[in-house]
Design a protein around this motif. Sequence first.
Motif, PDB file in Angstrom:
ATOM      1  N   SER A 100       0.842  -1.187   0.000  1.00 10.79           N
ATOM      2  CA  SER A 100       0.000   0.000   0.000  1.00 10.79           C
ATOM      3  C   SER A 100       0.881   1.243   0.000  1.00 10.79           C
ATOM      4  CB  SER A 100      -0.873   0.002   1.251  1.00 10.79           C
ATOM      5  OG  SER A 100      -1.701  -1.132   1.294  1.00 10.79           O
ATOM      6  N   ALA A 137      -4.506  10.455   2.450  1.00 18.58           N
ATOM      7  CA  ALA A 137      -5.126   9.435   1.610  1.00 18.58           C
ATOM      8  C   ALA A 137      -4.206   8.226   1.517  1.00 18.58           C
ATOM      9  CB  ALA A 137      -5.410   9.975   0.215  1.00 18.58           C
ATOM     10  N   ILE A 197      -3.886   4.046  -0.545  1.00 16.51           N
ATOM     11  CA  ILE A 197      -4.412   3.112  -1.539  1.00 16.51           C
ATOM     12  C   ILE A 197      -3.725   1.772  -1.352  1.00 16.51           C
ATOM     13  CG2 ILE A 197      -2.695   3.844  -3.267  1.00 16.51           C
ATOM     14  CD1 ILE A 197      -4.915   3.480  -5.404  1.00 16.51           C
ATOM     15  N   GLY A 200      -4.949  -1.335  -5.688  1.00 13.41           N
ATOM     16  CA  GLY A 200      -5.709  -0.166  -6.116  1.00 13.41           C
ATOM     17  C   GLY A 200      -7.201  -0.310  -5.905  1.00 13.41           C
ATOM     18  N   THR A 259      -9.372   2.488  -1.432  1.00 16.64           N
ATOM     19  CA  THR A 259      -8.791   3.794  -1.146  1.00 16.64           C
ATOM     20  C   THR A 259      -9.381   4.337   0.150  1.00 16.64           C
ATOM     21  OG1 THR A 259     -10.462   4.880  -2.522  1.00 16.64           O
ATOM     22  CG2 THR A 259      -8.339   4.367  -3.561  1.00 16.64           C
ATOM     23  N   TYR A 288      -9.539   8.067   2.641  1.00 16.07           N
ATOM     24  CA  TYR A 288      -9.358   9.512   2.637  1.00 16.07           C
ATOM     25  C   TYR A 288      -9.667  10.104   4.000  1.00 16.07           C
ATOM     26  CZ  TYR A 288      -9.399   9.066  -2.450  1.00 16.07           C
ATOM     27  OH  TYR A 288      -9.113   8.714  -3.744  1.00 16.07           O
ATOM     28  N   THR A 308      -8.080  12.743  -5.026  1.00 12.55           N
ATOM     29  CA  THR A 308      -8.181  11.373  -5.522  1.00 12.55           C
ATOM     30  C   THR A 308      -6.797  10.745  -5.562  1.00 12.55           C
ATOM     31  OG1 THR A 308     -10.065  11.981  -6.918  1.00 12.55           O
ATOM     32  CG2 THR A 308      -8.949   9.903  -7.410  1.00 12.55           C
ATOM     33  N   ILE A 309      -6.654   9.594  -4.914  1.00 13.42           N
ATOM     34  CA  ILE A 309      -5.381   8.873  -4.934  1.00 13.42           C
ATOM     35  C   ILE A 309      -5.474   7.740  -5.954  1.00 13.42           C
ATOM     36  CG2 ILE A 309      -6.035   7.305  -3.053  1.00 13.42           C
ATOM     37  CD1 ILE A 309      -3.091   7.453  -2.099  1.00 13.42           C
ATOM     38  N   SER A 310      -4.393   7.507  -6.668  1.00 10.65           N
ATOM     39  CA  SER A 310      -4.387   6.443  -7.666  1.00 10.65           C
ATOM     40  C   SER A 310      -2.970   5.916  -7.827  1.00 10.65           C
ATOM     41  CB  SER A 310      -4.923   6.937  -9.007  1.00 10.65           C
ATOM     42  OG  SER A 310      -4.105   7.981  -9.514  1.00 10.65           O
TER      43      SER A 310
END
Length: 130
Positions: free
Chosen positions: A33, A49, A51, A55, A58, A60, A69-71
């Motif tokens: 992670s 945040a 992930i 993926g 997620t 927050y 937004t985390i990616s």
Amino acid sequence: QVQLVESGGGLVQAGGSLRLSCAASGLPFTTLSMGWFRQTPGKEREFVAAITWSGDNTYYADSVRGRFTISRGDTRNTVFLQMDSLQPEDTAVYYCAAPAPTEPALTFSNVASRSLWDYWGQGTQVTVIS
């Protein structure tokens, strides 16, 4: 040698956007992670945040949910933080983080705990002006 290198910080007006990147090396980050924290002078470093390695999940902080937004990148050793509708209170140094392979899996109850996160980048400054 474990390295987390952040980039993408800068100065932006309120309501604007920035995209932070973190490139990781030295560990099997494709199976780990990754997360983002932030810190302002005189305050504790706070969770932003996170992930999971796949993926699929997620997490927050309440203060950023719906705006950030985390990616992960296609190679999974890169993580991004898209920050929209930025506000002056988002001003901070943002840090990329990762847990050691021996740490437990992320859950809602442990994701914000500093003790879970063993590796840190050098930080990138984000400044939001009104």
